[in-house]
Motif scaffolding. Structure first.
Motif, PDB file in Angstrom:
ATOM      1  N   ALA A  25      -6.480  -2.651   5.633  1.00 19.40           N
ATOM      2  CA  ALA A  25      -6.939  -3.435   4.583  1.00 19.40           C
ATOM      3  C   ALA A  25      -6.494  -3.363   3.475  1.00 19.40           C
ATOM      4  O   ALA A  25      -5.841  -4.250   2.592  1.00 19.40           O
ATOM      5  CB  ALA A  25      -8.521  -3.667   4.522  1.00 19.40           C
ATOM      6  N   ALA A  26      -6.436  -1.981   2.738  1.00 21.93           N
ATOM      7  CA  ALA A  26      -5.953  -1.725   1.486  1.00 21.93           C
ATOM      8  C   ALA A  26      -4.428  -2.053   1.712  1.00 21.93           C
ATOM      9  O   ALA A  26      -3.572  -2.639   0.659  1.00 21.93           O
ATOM     10  CB  ALA A  26      -5.994  -0.197   1.238  1.00 21.93           C
ATOM     11  N   VAL A  27      -3.621  -1.556   2.361  1.00 17.99           N
ATOM     12  CA  VAL A  27      -2.050  -1.764   2.497  1.00 17.99           C
ATOM     13  C   VAL A  27      -1.649  -3.170   2.907  1.00 17.99           C
ATOM     14  O   VAL A  27      -0.905  -3.683   2.085  1.00 17.99           O
ATOM     15  CB  VAL A  27      -1.378  -0.760   3.782  1.00 17.99           C
ATOM     16  CG1 VAL A  27      -0.101  -1.227   4.055  1.00 17.99           C
ATOM     17  CG2 VAL A  27      -1.668   0.480   3.347  1.00 17.99           C
ATOM     18  N   ALA A  28      -2.309  -4.029   3.551  1.00 17.17           N
ATOM     19  CA  ALA A  28      -2.073  -5.156   4.212  1.00 17.17           C
ATOM     20  C   ALA A  28      -2.349  -6.233   3.016  1.00 17.17           C
ATOM     21  O   ALA A  28      -1.872  -7.284   3.161  1.00 17.17           O
ATOM     22  CB  ALA A  28      -2.647  -5.471   5.234  1.00 17.17           C
ATOM     23  N   ASP A  29      -3.093  -5.811   1.755  1.00 12.85           N
ATOM     24  CA  ASP A  29      -3.326  -6.621   0.925  1.00 12.85           C
ATOM     25  C   ASP A  29      -2.242  -6.371  -0.190  1.00 12.85           C
ATOM     26  O   ASP A  29      -2.284  -5.497  -1.067  1.00 12.85           O
ATOM     27  CB  ASP A  29      -4.714  -6.010   0.126  1.00 12.85           C
ATOM     28  CG  ASP A  29      -4.946  -6.848  -0.951  1.00 12.85           C
ATOM     29  OD1 ASP A  29      -3.888  -8.030  -1.510  1.00 12.85           O
ATOM     30  OD2 ASP A  29      -6.039  -6.748  -1.924  1.00 12.85           O
ATOM     31  N   VAL A  30      -0.992  -7.203   0.344  1.00 13.00           N
ATOM     32  CA  VAL A  30       0.083  -6.730  -0.519  1.00 13.00           C
ATOM     33  C   VAL A  30       0.049  -7.112  -1.954  1.00 13.00           C
ATOM     34  O   VAL A  30       1.015  -6.465  -2.731  1.00 13.00           O
ATOM     35  CB  VAL A  30       1.361  -7.556   0.225  1.00 13.00           C
ATOM     36  CG1 VAL A  30       1.767  -7.016   1.635  1.00 13.00           C
ATOM     37  CG2 VAL A  30       1.183  -9.224   0.170  1.00 13.00           C
ATOM     38  N   ARG A  31      -0.755  -7.945  -2.490  1.00 14.92           N
ATOM     39  CA  ARG A  31      -1.208  -8.119  -3.922  1.00 14.92           C
ATOM     40  C   ARG A  31      -1.368  -7.159  -4.568  1.00 14.92           C
ATOM     41  O   ARG A  31      -1.204  -6.881  -5.837  1.00 14.92           O
ATOM     42  CB  ARG A  31      -1.972  -9.461  -3.980  1.00 14.92           C
ATOM     43  CG  ARG A  31      -1.669 -10.818  -3.621  1.00 14.92           C
ATOM     44  CD  ARG A  31      -0.866 -11.428  -4.736  1.00 14.92           C
ATOM     45  NE  ARG A  31      -1.005 -11.529  -6.069  1.00 14.92           N
ATOM     46  CZ  ARG A  31      -1.645 -12.567  -6.403  1.00 14.92           C
ATOM     47  NH1 ARG A  31      -1.846 -13.557  -5.884  1.00 14.92           N
ATOM     48  NH2 ARG A  31      -2.077 -12.584  -7.766  1.00 14.92           N
ATOM     49  N   ALA A  42       4.617  -5.753  -9.008  1.00 14.04           N
ATOM     50  CA  ALA A  42       3.776  -7.055  -8.819  1.00 14.04           C
ATOM     51  C   ALA A  42       4.142  -7.739  -7.259  1.00 14.04           C
ATOM     52  O   ALA A  42       5.399  -7.585  -7.080  1.00 14.04           O
ATOM     53  CB  ALA A  42       3.727  -8.126  -9.926  1.00 14.04           C
ATOM     54  N   VAL A  43       3.208  -8.381  -6.889  1.00 10.95           N
ATOM     55  CA  VAL A  43       3.564  -9.399  -5.775  1.00 10.95           C
ATOM     56  C   VAL A  43       3.011 -10.569  -5.840  1.00 10.95           C
ATOM     57  O   VAL A  43       1.703 -10.819  -6.432  1.00 10.95           O
ATOM     58  CB  VAL A  43       3.149  -8.708  -4.273  1.00 10.95           C
ATOM     59  CG1 VAL A  43       3.035  -9.739  -3.120  1.00 10.95           C
ATOM     60  CG2 VAL A  43       3.681  -7.453  -3.912  1.00 10.95           C
ATOM     61  N   ARG A  44       3.851 -11.680  -5.472  1.00 11.97           N
ATOM     62  CA  ARG A  44       3.220 -13.174  -5.719  1.00 11.97           C
ATOM     63  C   ARG A  44       3.585 -13.812  -4.494  1.00 11.97           C
ATOM     64  O   ARG A  44       4.375 -13.485  -3.663  1.00 11.97           O
ATOM     65  CB  ARG A  44       4.038 -13.683  -6.850  1.00 11.97           C
ATOM     66  CG  ARG A  44       3.827 -13.256  -8.263  1.00 11.97           C
ATOM     67  CD  ARG A  44       2.352 -13.271  -8.553  1.00 11.97           C
ATOM     68  NE  ARG A  44       2.147 -12.702  -9.892  1.00 11.97           N
ATOM     69  CZ  ARG A  44       1.463 -11.487 -10.216  1.00 11.97           C
ATOM     70  NH1 ARG A  44       1.217 -10.706  -9.101  1.00 11.97           N
ATOM     71  NH2 ARG A  44       1.291 -11.156 -11.470  1.00 11.97           N
ATOM     72  N   GLY A  45       2.893 -15.116  -4.283  1.00 13.46           N
ATOM     73  CA  GLY A  45       3.160 -15.736  -3.326  1.00 13.46           C
ATOM     74  C   GLY A  45       2.110 -15.940  -2.075  1.00 13.46           C
ATOM     75  O   GLY A  45       2.340 -16.667  -1.166  1.00 13.46           O
ATOM     76  N   VAL A  46       1.258 -14.951  -2.437  1.00 14.52           N
ATOM     77  CA  VAL A  46      -0.039 -14.885  -1.295  1.00 14.52           C
ATOM     78  C   VAL A  46      -1.229 -14.645  -1.999  1.00 14.52           C
ATOM     79  O   VAL A  46      -1.370 -13.962  -2.956  1.00 14.52           O
ATOM     80  CB  VAL A  46       0.550 -13.622  -0.114  1.00 14.52           C
ATOM     81  CG1 VAL A  46       1.600 -13.946   0.680  1.00 14.52           C
ATOM     82  CG2 VAL A  46       0.661 -12.399  -0.947  1.00 14.52           C
ATOM     83  N   PRO A  47      -2.258 -14.957  -1.176  1.00 17.18           N
ATOM     84  CA  PRO A  47      -3.604 -14.615  -1.757  1.00 17.18           C
ATOM     85  C   PRO A  47      -3.991 -13.068  -1.767  1.00 17.18           C
ATOM     86  O   PRO A  47      -3.412 -12.381  -0.959  1.00 17.18           O
ATOM     87  CB  PRO A  47      -4.925 -15.479  -1.273  1.00 17.18           C
ATOM     88  CG  PRO A  47      -3.939 -15.506   0.103  1.00 17.18           C
ATOM     89  CD  PRO A  47      -2.336 -15.528  -0.148  1.00 17.18           C
ATOM     90  N   HIS A  48      -5.006 -12.526  -2.479  1.00 19.11           N
ATOM     91  CA  HIS A  48      -5.409 -11.249  -2.229  1.00 19.11           C
ATOM     92  C   HIS A  48      -6.067 -11.028  -1.034  1.00 19.11           C
ATOM     93  O   HIS A  48      -6.598 -12.276  -0.460  1.00 19.11           O
ATOM     94  CB  HIS A  48      -6.447 -10.761  -3.469  1.00 19.11           C
ATOM     95  CG  HIS A  48      -5.878 -10.774  -4.669  1.00 19.11           C
ATOM     96  ND1 HIS A  48      -5.306  -9.361  -4.941  1.00 19.11           N
ATOM     97  CD2 HIS A  48      -5.707 -11.273  -5.821  1.00 19.11           C
ATOM     98  CE1 HIS A  48      -4.768  -9.240  -6.353  1.00 19.11           C
ATOM     99  NE2 HIS A  48      -5.093 -10.464  -6.666  1.00 19.11           N
ATOM    100  N   SER A  55       3.549 -14.387   7.077  1.00 15.96           N
ATOM    101  CA  SER A  55       3.294 -14.558   5.518  1.00 15.96           C
ATOM    102  C   SER A  55       4.711 -14.157   4.869  1.00 15.96           C
ATOM    103  O   SER A  55       5.328 -13.216   5.226  1.00 15.96           O
ATOM    104  CB  SER A  55       2.418 -13.884   5.009  1.00 15.96           C
ATOM    105  OG  SER A  55       0.943 -14.172   5.665  1.00 15.96           O
ATOM    106  N   ARG A  56       4.915 -14.799   3.790  1.00 16.90           N
ATOM    107  CA  ARG A  56       6.098 -14.496   2.767  1.00 16.90           C
ATOM    108  C   ARG A  56       5.642 -14.351   1.411  1.00 16.90           C
ATOM    109  O   ARG A  56       4.688 -15.102   1.059  1.00 16.90           O
ATOM    110  CB  ARG A  56       6.996 -15.828   2.835  1.00 16.90           C
ATOM    111  CG  ARG A  56       7.832 -16.228   4.095  1.00 16.90           C
ATOM    112  CD  ARG A  56       8.837 -17.069   4.302  1.00 16.90           C
ATOM    113  NE  ARG A  56       9.361 -17.354   5.542  1.00 16.90           N
ATOM    114  CZ  ARG A  56      10.470 -16.747   6.020  1.00 16.90           C
ATOM    115  NH1 ARG A  56      10.966 -15.921   5.205  1.00 16.90           N
ATOM    116  NH2 ARG A  56      10.801 -16.925   7.153  1.00 16.90           N
ATOM    117  N   PHE A  57       6.380 -13.292   0.789  1.00 11.66           N
ATOM    118  CA  PHE A  57       5.837 -12.967  -0.439  1.00 11.66           C
ATOM    119  C   PHE A  57       7.068 -12.713  -1.453  1.00 11.66           C
ATOM    120  O   PHE A  57       8.071 -12.226  -0.738  1.00 11.66           O
ATOM    121  CB  PHE A  57       4.764 -12.041  -0.604  1.00 11.66           C
ATOM    122  CG  PHE A  57       4.908 -10.732   0.063  1.00 11.66           C
ATOM    123  CD1 PHE A  57       5.440  -9.684  -0.608  1.00 11.66           C
ATOM    124  CD2 PHE A  57       4.741 -10.560   1.393  1.00 11.66           C
ATOM    125  CE1 PHE A  57       5.872  -8.474  -0.149  1.00 11.66           C
ATOM    126  CE2 PHE A  57       5.222  -9.489   1.843  1.00 11.66           C
ATOM    127  CZ  PHE A  57       5.645  -8.232   1.309  1.00 11.66           C
TER     128      PHE A  57
END
Length: 162
Positions: A25-31, A42-48, A55-57
């Motif tokens: 869960a910590a790793v797959a939360d790419v934000r 930073a990562v943008r384009g996906v929710p937390h 999914s694309r980000f």
């Protein structure tokens, strides 16, 4: 500069005293990747929260004075087992990054892996862009990534075990 043998794939592992699902869960939360990675800011384009396959980000990265962005697509998202994404820049394949999660007594063995995808006819263009934007020669990229993996896994371990 001393020549280094180029490596196309590397991996690094660490044991974390946490359940595989929690580490996943910590790793797959790419934000949150900027919290773990020394290059990603930073990562943008996906929710937390953990993101599903497909999914694309956009990843924003920095190393010293060098700043660059990458387009990413999640290729594997199996909670507690594996999380991976492909990285490209300007439509050119760059790398595959991934994490495997193996349960062990009282925790999880997390293995981060990287595969260089800058091959084939367009590989030279991707290598040139990589050198310009990251300041790292292609034959030394695996060394920078190995150091980054150690930092990433160390930060992940520190947070999840505290």
């Amino acid at each position: 500069m001393i020549p280094v043998e180029r490596r196309w794939e590397i991996e690094e592992s660490v044991f974390i005293k946490a359940a595989p699902e929690r580490v996943y869960a910590a790793v797959a939360d790419v934000r949150s990747m900027g919290r773990w990675s020394p290059e990603c800011v930073a990562v943008r384009g996906v929710p937390h929260g953990p993101v599903p396959a497909g999914s694309r980000f956009i990843g924003f990265n920095r190393k010293g004075p060098f700043v660059w962005f990458t387009s990413c697509r999640v290729t594997s998202a199996e909670p507690g087992a594996v999380f991976a994404f492909r990285v490209s820049t300007f439509g050119l394949p760059v790398a595959l990054w991934g994490y495997r999660f193996a349960p062990e007594a009282d925790g999880t063995r997390v293995t981060e892996y990287w595969q260089d995808l800058r091959t084939g006819r367009r590989g030279g263009v991707a290598e040139l862009l990589g050198r310009i934007f990251t300041g790292t020669r292609p034959d030394r990229r695996h060394l920078a990534n190995l150091a980054g993996m150690r930092a990433t896994l160390g930060r992940l371990k520190q947070v999840l075990e505290s």
